[in-house]
Design a protein around this motif. Structure first.
Motif, PDB file in Angstrom:
ATOM      1  N   LYS A  89       0.859  -1.184   0.000  1.00  0.00           N
ATOM      2  CA  LYS A  89       0.000   0.000   0.000  1.00  0.00           C
ATOM      3  C   LYS A  89       0.895   1.233   0.000  1.00  0.00           C
ATOM      4  O   LYS A  89       1.315   1.710   1.069  1.00  0.00           O
ATOM      5  CB  LYS A  89      -0.927  -0.003   1.219  1.00  0.00           C
ATOM      6  CG  LYS A  89      -2.008  -1.088   1.155  1.00  0.00           C
ATOM      7  CD  LYS A  89      -3.021  -0.917   2.272  1.00  0.00           C
ATOM      8  CE  LYS A  89      -4.162  -1.939   2.132  1.00  0.00           C
ATOM      9  NZ  LYS A  89      -5.178  -1.763   3.203  1.00  0.00           N
ATOM     10  N   GLU A  91       0.444   4.294  -0.206  1.00  0.00           N
ATOM     11  CA  GLU A  91       0.036   5.445   0.591  1.00  0.00           C
ATOM     12  C   GLU A  91       0.501   5.305   2.041  1.00  0.00           C
ATOM     13  O   GLU A  91       0.825   6.297   2.703  1.00  0.00           O
ATOM     14  CB  GLU A  91      -1.474   5.637   0.547  1.00  0.00           C
ATOM     15  CG  GLU A  91      -2.303   4.504   1.128  1.00  0.00           C
ATOM     16  CD  GLU A  91      -2.562   3.368   0.147  1.00  0.00           C
ATOM     17  OE1 GLU A  91      -3.420   2.533   0.458  1.00  0.00           O
ATOM     18  OE2 GLU A  91      -1.909   3.346  -0.917  1.00  0.00           O
ATOM     19  N   GLU A  95       3.803   7.504   4.331  1.00  0.00           N
ATOM     20  CA  GLU A  95       3.831   7.979   5.714  1.00  0.00           C
ATOM     21  C   GLU A  95       5.170   7.661   6.364  1.00  0.00           C
ATOM     22  O   GLU A  95       5.722   8.480   7.109  1.00  0.00           O
ATOM     23  CB  GLU A  95       2.684   7.347   6.510  1.00  0.00           C
ATOM     24  CG  GLU A  95       1.295   7.771   6.050  1.00  0.00           C
ATOM     25  CD  GLU A  95       0.203   7.121   6.860  1.00  0.00           C
ATOM     26  OE1 GLU A  95       0.525   6.521   7.925  1.00  0.00           O
ATOM     27  OE2 GLU A  95      -0.971   7.204   6.463  1.00  0.00           O
ATOM     28  N   PRO A 127       2.755   7.337  -5.782  1.00  0.00           N
ATOM     29  CA  PRO A 127       2.916   8.093  -4.535  1.00  0.00           C
ATOM     30  C   PRO A 127       4.320   7.967  -3.935  1.00  0.00           C
ATOM     31  O   PRO A 127       4.824   8.929  -3.337  1.00  0.00           O
ATOM     32  CB  PRO A 127       1.857   7.476  -3.614  1.00  0.00           C
ATOM     33  CG  PRO A 127       0.800   6.974  -4.550  1.00  0.00           C
ATOM     34  CD  PRO A 127       1.557   6.462  -5.744  1.00  0.00           C
TER      35      PRO A 127
END
Length: 312
Positions: A89, A91, A95, A127
């Protein structure tokens, strides 16, 4: 001459008297081979591409990053590291990148290459590349092998020996990822990001670039994302580390020829120390010194890495 190395620590790994809990043994080995600084990254035992649960993969990456920072980077100014991220993932991976990117000893974003499905040219990874661009950090892609996971683009179940799998997994991994990244326009979309491919040697690079350029010219209607030859994107944004060199003793000139064809400005020495198949600096240096001028040799042996990873 300062020589930089990609050195891969593993929790609990012991070899040639090296104990991960005794970092001074590591420095003794660096001194033995004239290596002043080292970039460290995860190895096969931490191939989080083989972890199917995305939350678990992120937790393992987070734990590994904290361990490296606390045990190595914050205690020794000769060592630099990367932020390890899972591919499941992106995204969530971003982080982790944003959390650690400003650490003074974190110099890159570390993605697993082998076992990463879909390949790294897929838009789902945008991303990650956007974060790399935002933080001005290179993306490091590491090929690996692990008995617990069926690795694409090779299938563990069809290889009868570890040797069979080890021969082909590393270069095939990079050929697959690099092909998809180039032909799907990743460097065109992210022109400020550099990419570093580790642990597959360099002999495969010229042949793949020839095929990519040929197919770009032959199938241009299928490749609307590209504005120039794939090899030109490689020249401008992609780098490759040398380990493993392979059996080069028979004719050292051939290694220099491979580097010349791949583009010496894109090649960086790496050792893989403390792994048993590491390449000492002289194995590369002795074979390329007669073929290139001093500036080119200095770039391959360390100065290019210092620039790419912004090593102070």
């Amino acid at each position: 001459m300062d020589i930089y190395s990609n050195s891969l620590p593993t929790p609990g790994f012991i070899d040639r008297g090296y104990d991960v809990d005794d970092v001074h043994a590591k420095f003794d080995q660096l001194k033995e081979f004239g290596i002043t600084h080292a970039l460290i990254g995860p190895t096969t035992n931490l191939n989080i591409a083989s972890v199917d649960n995305p939350q678990l993969a992120l937790a393992l990456a987070n734990g590994y990053n904290l361990w490296v920072i606390e045990e190595f980077l914050e205690r020794h100014d000769r060592l630099y590291g990367h932020v390890l991220i899972p591919h499941h993932k992106p995204e969530l991976a971003v982080e982790e990148i944003d959390r650690l990117a400003d650490h003074p000893s974190i110099k890159g974003i570390y993605l697993p290459g082998t076992g990463t499905v879909p390949p790294l040219g897929d838009e789902r990874y945008d991303p990650v590349y956007e974060a790399a661009s935002r933080h001005s950090m290179p993306v490091v892609i590491h090929a690996s092998i692990g008995a617990s996971h069926t690795m694409f683009p090779t299938q563990t179940m069809w290889n009868e020996t570890y040797a069979e799998e080890h021969v082909i997994t590393h270069p095939f991994t990079h050929m697959w990822n690099l092909t998809t990244m180039l032909l799907r326009g990743v460097p065109e979309r992210f022109p400020n990001v550099t990419f570093v491919f580790q642990e597959a040697g360099i002999g495969w690079i010229p042949y793949l670039l020839w095929r990519l350029d040929d197919h770009y010219l032959q199938f241009a209607d299928e490749l609307p994302y590209l504005e120039k030859l794939p090899s030109e994107y490689v020249r401008d944004q992609f780098y490759f580390t040398t380990q493993p060199l392979g059996h080069t003793a028979r004719n050292g000139r051939h290694l220099a020829w491979a580097i010349e064809m791949a583009g010496p400005e894109s090649i960086m020495y790496s050792s893989d120390l403390p792994h048993t198949d590491f390449d000492p600096p002289e194995e590369l240096f002795d074979r390329i010194r007669p073929a290139f001028d001093d500036n080119v040799v200095a770039g391959i042996m360390g100065e290019t890495a210092a620039e790419v990873f912004n090593l102070q």
